[in-house]
Design a protein around this motif. Structure first.
Motif, PDB file in Angstrom:
ATOM      1  N   ALA A   1       0.815  -1.210   0.000  1.00 19.05           N
ATOM      2  CA  ALA A   1       0.000   0.000   0.000  1.00 19.05           C
ATOM      3  C   ALA A   1       0.847   1.257   0.000  1.00 19.05           C
ATOM      4  N   ALA A   2       2.024   1.205   0.604  1.00 15.12           N
ATOM      5  CA  ALA A   2       2.870   2.394   0.677  1.00 15.12           C
ATOM      6  C   ALA A   2       3.488   2.667  -0.693  1.00 15.12           C
ATOM      7  N   PRO A   3       3.385   3.890  -1.211  1.00  5.24           N
ATOM      8  CA  PRO A   3       3.988   4.201  -2.505  1.00  5.24           C
ATOM      9  C   PRO A   3       5.505   4.060  -2.445  1.00  5.24           C
ATOM     10  N   LYS A   4       6.064   3.651  -3.543  1.00  9.83           N
ATOM     11  CA  LYS A   4       7.508   3.427  -3.613  1.00  9.83           C
ATOM     12  C   LYS A   4       8.102   4.168  -4.803  1.00  9.83           C
ATOM     13  N   THR A   5       9.407   4.349  -4.773  1.00 11.29           N
ATOM     14  CA  THR A   5      10.135   4.986  -5.858  1.00 11.29           C
ATOM     15  C   THR A   5      11.272   4.077  -6.295  1.00 11.29           C
ATOM     16  N   LEU A   6      11.349   3.841  -7.589  1.00  8.67           N
ATOM     17  CA  LEU A   6      12.485   3.115  -8.169  1.00  8.67           C
ATOM     18  C   LEU A   6      13.384   4.146  -8.835  1.00  8.67           C
TER      19      LEU A   6
ATOM     20  N   PRO B   1       1.385  -0.126 -10.202  1.00 10.41           N
ATOM     21  CA  PRO B   1       0.679   1.148 -10.007  1.00 10.41           C
ATOM     22  C   PRO B   1       1.060   1.897  -8.742  1.00 10.41           C
ATOM     23  N   ASN B   2       1.720   1.220  -7.834  1.00 11.54           N
ATOM     24  CA  ASN B   2       2.100   1.870  -6.586  1.00 11.54           C
ATOM     25  C   ASN B   2       3.550   2.364  -6.597  1.00 11.54           C
ATOM     26  N   VAL B   3       4.168   2.288  -7.783  1.00 13.51           N
ATOM     27  CA  VAL B   3       5.588   2.628  -7.892  1.00 13.51           C
ATOM     28  C   VAL B   3       5.787   3.741  -8.916  1.00 13.51           C
ATOM     29  N   LYS B   4       6.591   4.708  -8.567  1.00 15.02           N
ATOM     30  CA  LYS B   4       6.987   5.778  -9.484  1.00 15.02           C
ATOM     31  C   LYS B   4       8.456   5.606  -9.835  1.00 15.02           C
ATOM     32  N   VAL B   5       8.764   5.604 -11.127  1.00 13.77           N
ATOM     33  CA  VAL B   5      10.165   5.526 -11.555  1.00 13.77           C
ATOM     34  C   VAL B   5      10.744   6.935 -11.576  1.00 13.77           C
ATOM     35  N   LYS B   6      11.790   7.117 -10.822  1.00 16.72           N
ATOM     36  CA  LYS B   6      12.510   8.395 -10.810  1.00 16.72           C
ATOM     37  C   LYS B   6      13.729   8.238 -11.712  1.00 16.72           C
TER      38      LYS B   6
END
Length: 437
Positions: A36-41, A69-74
């Motif tokens: 549930a916690a958003p993550k960043t790659l 859907p819960n991950v944002k690629v930086k």
């Protein structure tokens, strides 16, 4: 500038690079990023947006975020030089990215693997089938032993494209001078002579970075057989830097400068400026890698262009492409593995091929662009004849800078070829002593 000030400047550059690569520190998630916690790659690479790899990897990022859907690629674009000079320092800090592109070979990925800075991917390679998708020759640069020597041992990277050095040429300029595509080195030098007599410096060269050393290596390979490559790159024999191969490479390169094939002003030219000069039509020839192919297709508007393999060589600079690696200090390794796996899927591989890259796991029937087909066919020809000879800067840590300095001295005429070869031999011998060979 003093050595102290240079060291301080490099340290500051490394810290600046590290500062822009921060992660959110989230704990790794399982496949699919379902927590549930958003993550960043955090992802680093150094490919231009309109290069084949840039195009394919942008699509991979898009698909990754859709399937996680819960991950944002930086994504953070770095330069090749930044990675080359500061990777060891940054990856040893807590500012390491989660996944990054890195140069393959003993002096780069091999060194980092030996230093414990890269994650062992062997289990993932077996579980996800990467070991089945890559041929043994393409696996060479993915695997390193405890000495950091490529070709065996554990998987520390995943190459998902291939590459090789070729000759880009301006078809209109060749036609104007009545020059056919050369098939031998003699025909190639005759073509270069024709351009010089017409008042044109034929070859666009970047002497301040990798391109010049690759030309010298291509010349050396014209006199070489496979045992030379195995000795130089894999330490399977003695390397004589004053033998026929390196002697021919260095002396002929210096001769090409004297004959006007290569500008005496090119020692300070960077690879990017070399490429843009060719794209602008200022030079009829550029000798460089397939990594430029997508940009050529996208940016050349003023003339017809094409490519051909270095004439007459059985061996050619080339290998699997640069690799995705997962730093040992990555905070999201499971997500990194998922991203790596996605870049090996057919649709990403096909997109890479149609954008002008050399995919390793594409559906060849899906490659529709005629020039891209030619690019891939030429690579397949080299691969089939065991013609991939890797790159000249790979064998020893710091060898890239040694090679750049040596070719700059040949361009400037500040040192004779024999002395330059002595300068290449010493750090190579020091490295052999260091690894116990």
């Amino acid at each position: 500038m003093s050595k102290t000030r240079i060291a301080a400047a490099l340290a500051a550059a490394a810290l600046a690079l590290a500062a822009c690569g921060s992660s959110d520190g989230s704990a790794p998630s399982g496949e699919g990023g379902s927590s549930a916690a958003p993550k960043t790659l955090t992802l680093w690479h150094y490919e231009a947006a309109n290069s084949a790899m840039g195009v394919a990897w942008a699509e991979a990022i898009k698909q990754f975020e859709a399937s996680h859907p819960n991950v944002k690629v930086k994504f953070e674009e770095k330069s090749f030089e930044q990675m080359q000079k500061t990777a060891g320092m940054v990856l040893g800090s807590d500012q390491a990215p989660d996944v990054m592109e890195y140069n393959k070979g003993n002096a780069t990925a091999g060194l980092l693997s030996k230093q414990g800075l890269l994650t062992d991917l062997s289990d993932e390679a077996a579980k996800r089938g990467w070991d089945k998708l890559l041929s043994p020759s393409l696996q060479t640069t993915a695997r390193y032993d405890e000495r950091g020597v490529m070709g065996s041992g554990q998987w520390f990277g995943l190459p998902n494209y291939a590459e090789y050095v070729m000759v880009y040429y301006n078809k209109d300029a060749f036609k104007k001078q009545g020059i056919e595509v050369p098939t031998t080195l003699e025909e190639f030098t005759a073509a270069l002579d024709t351009f010089v007599k017409a008042g044109t410096t034929p070859i666009s060269v970047g002497g301040a970075e990798y391109p010049a050393q690759q030309i010298m290596y291509q010349l050396a390979l014209s006199k070489a057989q496979r045992p030379f490559v195995d000795a130089f790159q894999l330490y399977k024999g003695k390397v004589d830097f004053h033998g026929p191969e390196w002697t021919y490479g260095a002396t002929t390169f210096a001769d090409w400068v004297k004959k006007g094939y290569i500008s005496k002003d090119s020692a300070g030219i960077k690879a990017e400026d070399m490429g843009t000069a060719f794209i602008a039509g200022k030079f009829p020839i550029m000798i460089s890698g397939s990594w430029w192919y997508g940009r050529m297709a996208d940016e050349i508007k003023k003339f017809e262009w094409g490519t051909f393999l270095w004439p007459g060589n059985q061996l050619n600079a080339g290998s699997s492409g640069n690799m995705w690696v997962v730093p040992e200090k990555s905070k999201n390794k499971d997500l990194a593995y998922d991203f790596l796996d996605l870049t090996m899927k057919k649709d990403i591989q096909n997109k890479l091929g149609n954008a002008g890259g050399v995919p390793v796991a594409a559906d060849t029937a899906a490659i529709t662009d005629a020039k891209s087909k030619e690019l891939i066919e030429n690579f397949n020809k080299l691969s089939a004849q065991d013609g991939l000879a890797f790159y000249p800067d790979w064998p020893a840590p710091g060898y890239y800078d040694v090679m750049v300095a040596g070719t700059q001295e040949l361009i400037n005429g500040s040192k004779p070829p024999a002395q330059v070869l002595d300068e290449l031999a010493k750090p190579y011998a020091d490295n052999l002593a260091d690894i116990g060979n």
